[in-house]
Design a protein around this motif. Sequence first.
Motif, PDB file in Angstrom:
ATOM      1  N   MET A   1       0.840  -1.178   0.000  1.00  0.00           N
ATOM      2  CA  MET A   1       0.000   0.000   0.000  1.00  0.00           C
ATOM      3  C   MET A   1       0.884   1.240   0.000  1.00  0.00           C
ATOM      4  O   MET A   1       1.805   1.357   0.790  1.00  0.00           O
ATOM      5  CB  MET A   1      -0.904  -0.020   1.241  1.00  0.00           C
ATOM      6  N   GLU A   2       0.575   2.141  -0.874  1.00  0.00           N
ATOM      7  CA  GLU A   2       1.327   3.387  -0.963  1.00  0.00           C
ATOM      8  C   GLU A   2       0.581   4.472  -0.201  1.00  0.00           C
ATOM      9  O   GLU A   2      -0.637   4.577  -0.277  1.00  0.00           O
ATOM     10  CB  GLU A   2       1.497   3.796  -2.423  1.00  0.00           C
ATOM     11  N   GLY A   3       1.313   5.258   0.558  1.00  0.00           N
ATOM     12  CA  GLY A   3       0.703   6.317   1.346  1.00  0.00           C
ATOM     13  C   GLY A   3       0.153   7.438   0.486  1.00  0.00           C
ATOM     14  O   GLY A   3       0.602   7.657  -0.636  1.00  0.00           O
ATOM     15  N   LYS A   4      -0.824   8.123   1.018  1.00  0.00           N
ATOM     16  CA  LYS A   4      -1.393   9.287   0.340  1.00  0.00           C
ATOM     17  C   LYS A   4      -0.457  10.468   0.548  1.00  0.00           C
ATOM     18  O   LYS A   4       0.221  10.545   1.562  1.00  0.00           O
ATOM     19  CB  LYS A   4      -2.763   9.615   0.947  1.00  0.00           C
ATOM     20  N   PRO A   5      -0.452  11.389  -0.391  1.00  0.00           N
ATOM     21  CA  PRO A   5       0.339  12.600  -0.160  1.00  0.00           C
ATOM     22  C   PRO A   5      -0.218  13.340   1.064  1.00  0.00           C
ATOM     23  O   PRO A   5      -1.423  13.420   1.253  1.00  0.00           O
ATOM     24  CB  PRO A   5       0.120  13.424  -1.438  1.00  0.00           C
ATOM     25  N   ARG A   6       0.647  13.830   1.882  1.00  0.00           N
ATOM     26  CA  ARG A   6       0.258  14.540   3.111  1.00  0.00           C
ATOM     27  C   ARG A   6       0.703  15.992   2.997  1.00  0.00           C
ATOM     28  O   ARG A   6       1.756  16.289   2.426  1.00  0.00           O
ATOM     29  CB  ARG A   6       0.915  13.913   4.346  1.00  0.00           C
ATOM     30  N   PRO A   7      -0.084  16.901   3.561  1.00  0.00           N
ATOM     31  CA  PRO A   7       0.339  18.305   3.536  1.00  0.00           C
ATOM     32  C   PRO A   7       1.578  18.502   4.419  1.00  0.00           C
ATOM     33  O   PRO A   7       1.780  17.792   5.400  1.00  0.00           O
ATOM     34  CB  PRO A   7      -0.866  19.054   4.113  1.00  0.00           C
ATOM     35  N   VAL A   8       2.383  19.454   4.035  1.00  0.00           N
ATOM     36  CA  VAL A   8       3.563  19.807   4.825  1.00  0.00           C
ATOM     37  C   VAL A   8       3.080  20.391   6.148  1.00  0.00           C
ATOM     38  O   VAL A   8       2.113  21.157   6.191  1.00  0.00           O
ATOM     39  CB  VAL A   8       4.446  20.821   4.064  1.00  0.00           C
ATOM     40  N   ALA A   9       3.708  19.996   7.243  1.00  0.00           N
ATOM     41  CA  ALA A   9       3.319  20.506   8.556  1.00  0.00           C
ATOM     42  C   ALA A   9       4.553  20.656   9.432  1.00  0.00           C
ATOM     43  O   ALA A   9       5.485  19.864   9.352  1.00  0.00           O
ATOM     44  CB  ALA A   9       2.326  19.552   9.219  1.00  0.00           C
ATOM     45  N   SER A  10       4.508  21.661  10.273  1.00  0.00           N
ATOM     46  CA  SER A  10       5.586  21.892  11.236  1.00  0.00           C
ATOM     47  C   SER A  10       5.199  21.257  12.575  1.00  0.00           C
ATOM     48  O   SER A  10       4.046  20.856  12.770  1.00  0.00           O
ATOM     49  CB  SER A  10       5.795  23.396  11.425  1.00  0.00           C
ATOM     50  N   ALA A  11       6.146  21.227  13.488  1.00  0.00           N
ATOM     51  CA  ALA A  11       5.839  20.737  14.837  1.00  0.00           C
ATOM     52  C   ALA A  11       4.753  21.602  15.468  1.00  0.00           C
ATOM     53  O   ALA A  11       3.854  21.101  16.152  1.00  0.00           O
ATOM     54  CB  ALA A  11       7.101  20.727  15.697  1.00  0.00           C
ATOM     55  N   SER A  12       4.800  22.891  15.213  1.00  0.00           N
ATOM     56  CA  SER A  12       3.779  23.807  15.739  1.00  0.00           C
ATOM     57  C   SER A  12       2.399  23.468  15.172  1.00  0.00           C
ATOM     58  O   SER A  12       1.391  23.487  15.902  1.00  0.00           O
ATOM     59  CB  SER A  12       4.165  25.249  15.393  1.00  0.00           C
ATOM     60  N   ASP A  13       2.340  23.143  13.874  1.00  0.00           N
ATOM     61  CA  ASP A  13       1.064  22.729  13.263  1.00  0.00           C
ATOM     62  C   ASP A  13       0.552  21.450  13.921  1.00  0.00           C
ATOM     63  O   ASP A  13      -0.645  21.314  14.186  1.00  0.00           O
ATOM     64  CB  ASP A  13       1.234  22.486  11.759  1.00  0.00           C
ATOM     65  N   ALA A  14       1.454  20.512  14.156  1.00  0.00           N
ATOM     66  CA  ALA A  14       1.065  19.242  14.770  1.00  0.00           C
ATOM     67  C   ALA A  14       0.557  19.460  16.193  1.00  0.00           C
ATOM     68  O   ALA A  14      -0.450  18.863  16.597  1.00  0.00           O
ATOM     69  CB  ALA A  14       2.242  18.264  14.760  1.00  0.00           C
ATOM     70  N   ILE A  15       1.227  20.322  16.962  1.00  0.00           N
ATOM     71  CA  ILE A  15       0.781  20.606  18.325  1.00  0.00           C
ATOM     72  C   ILE A  15      -0.587  21.281  18.313  1.00  0.00           C
ATOM     73  O   ILE A  15      -1.463  20.956  19.112  1.00  0.00           O
ATOM     74  CB  ILE A  15       1.835  21.433  19.095  1.00  0.00           C
ATOM     75  N   SER A  16      -0.797  22.186  17.382  1.00  0.00           N
ATOM     76  CA  SER A  16      -2.090  22.851  17.264  1.00  0.00           C
ATOM     77  C   SER A  16      -3.188  21.841  16.921  1.00  0.00           C
ATOM     78  O   SER A  16      -4.280  21.859  17.506  1.00  0.00           O
ATOM     79  CB  SER A  16      -2.015  23.946  16.195  1.00  0.00           C
ATOM     80  N   ALA A  17      -2.911  20.943  15.985  1.00  0.00           N
ATOM     81  CA  ALA A  17      -3.881  19.908  15.620  1.00  0.00           C
ATOM     82  C   ALA A  17      -4.139  18.981  16.806  1.00  0.00           C
ATOM     83  O   ALA A  17      -5.282  18.564  17.052  1.00  0.00           O
ATOM     84  CB  ALA A  17      -3.374  19.119  14.412  1.00  0.00           C
ATOM     85  N   MET A  18      -3.080  18.650  17.571  1.00  0.00           N
ATOM     86  CA  MET A  18      -3.234  17.811  18.747  1.00  0.00           C
ATOM     87  C   MET A  18      -4.090  18.507  19.793  1.00  0.00           C
ATOM     88  O   MET A  18      -4.985  17.898  20.385  1.00  0.00           O
ATOM     89  CB  MET A  18      -1.870  17.456  19.339  1.00  0.00           C
ATOM     90  N   ASP A  19      -3.850  19.793  20.025  1.00  0.00           N
ATOM     91  CA  ASP A  19      -4.652  20.554  20.984  1.00  0.00           C
ATOM     92  C   ASP A  19      -6.129  20.525  20.600  1.00  0.00           C
ATOM     93  O   ASP A  19      -7.004  20.366  21.453  1.00  0.00           O
ATOM     94  CB  ASP A  19      -4.170  22.000  21.089  1.00  0.00           C
ATOM     95  N   ASP A  20      -6.410  20.683  19.297  1.00  0.00           N
ATOM     96  CA  ASP A  20      -7.794  20.633  18.827  1.00  0.00           C
ATOM     97  C   ASP A  20      -8.396  19.244  19.066  1.00  0.00           C
ATOM     98  O   ASP A  20      -9.540  19.115  19.523  1.00  0.00           O
ATOM     99  CB  ASP A  20      -7.864  21.001  17.346  1.00  0.00           C
ATOM    100  N   LEU A  21      -7.634  18.196  18.771  1.00  0.00           N
ATOM    101  CA  LEU A  21      -8.113  16.832  18.998  1.00  0.00           C
ATOM    102  C   LEU A  21      -8.387  16.593  20.477  1.00  0.00           C
ATOM    103  O   LEU A  21      -9.418  16.025  20.848  1.00  0.00           O
ATOM    104  CB  LEU A  21      -7.094  15.805  18.478  1.00  0.00           C
ATOM    105  N   ILE A  22      -7.484  17.036  21.336  1.00  0.00           N
ATOM    106  CA  ILE A  22      -7.664  16.843  22.779  1.00  0.00           C
ATOM    107  C   ILE A  22      -8.910  17.575  23.265  1.00  0.00           C
ATOM    108  O   ILE A  22      -9.728  17.009  23.995  1.00  0.00           O
ATOM    109  CB  ILE A  22      -6.406  17.272  23.564  1.00  0.00           C
ATOM    110  N   ALA A  23      -9.086  18.819  22.844  1.00  0.00           N
ATOM    111  CA  ALA A  23     -10.259  19.590  23.269  1.00  0.00           C
ATOM    112  C   ALA A  23     -11.552  18.911  22.805  1.00  0.00           C
ATOM    113  O   ALA A  23     -12.511  18.760  23.574  1.00  0.00           O
ATOM    114  CB  ALA A  23     -10.179  21.022  22.745  1.00  0.00           C
ATOM    115  N   THR A  24     -11.571  18.481  21.553  1.00  0.00           N
ATOM    116  CA  THR A  24     -12.757  17.796  21.029  1.00  0.00           C
ATOM    117  C   THR A  24     -12.975  16.471  21.744  1.00  0.00           C
ATOM    118  O   THR A  24     -14.118  16.094  22.039  1.00  0.00           O
ATOM    119  CB  THR A  24     -12.611  17.581  19.506  1.00  0.00           C
ATOM    120  N   SER A  25     -11.894  15.776  22.069  1.00  0.00           N
ATOM    121  CA  SER A  25     -12.001  14.503  22.779  1.00  0.00           C
ATOM    122  C   SER A  25     -12.543  14.687  24.195  1.00  0.00           C
ATOM    123  O   SER A  25     -13.310  13.857  24.680  1.00  0.00           O
ATOM    124  CB  SER A  25     -10.646  13.797  22.828  1.00  0.00           C
TER     125      SER A  25
END
Length: 157
Positions: A1-25
Amino acid sequence: MEGKPRPVASASDAISAMDDLIATSIVGQQEFARNLGLSVTDLVCFAYVLEAGDSPVTAGDLAVRAHVTTGAVTGILNRLERGGFVTREPDPADRRRVRVAAVPAAEERVRAIYGPYYARLAELFAEYTPDEIAVLADWFTRAGALARAYLEESRDG
């Protein structure tokens, strides 16, 4: 299986996405708990009981994991027992300790609430290669250990 192209993200982007996931969770956990007639802390303790599987946990273990006092865990266990989620039995090795086990019917009630959400997560994971899933699992495991260590340090400090 070949991975899908993923958008470029920084550590800051990942932390922001994680914060959103945690809040929603957190909001989701509150809703799941409400649907089961529990508080979030009660649900967290029941999750720890489920995680233990066939190895019943002690009330003291739950107090440590949930970061509550032994007095508070007694109230939590009273509510879980009244709600038909757990049973308590004296520990055969030390009758001063109480061992807690999940009631199978309660486990099924929880699975019915979480099942549709976990099915959606499984669909999402299906979009990732095994190597990508390995990275995610490694990150979640290591981030969980880091969070637990940070909580311990915060409690001790």
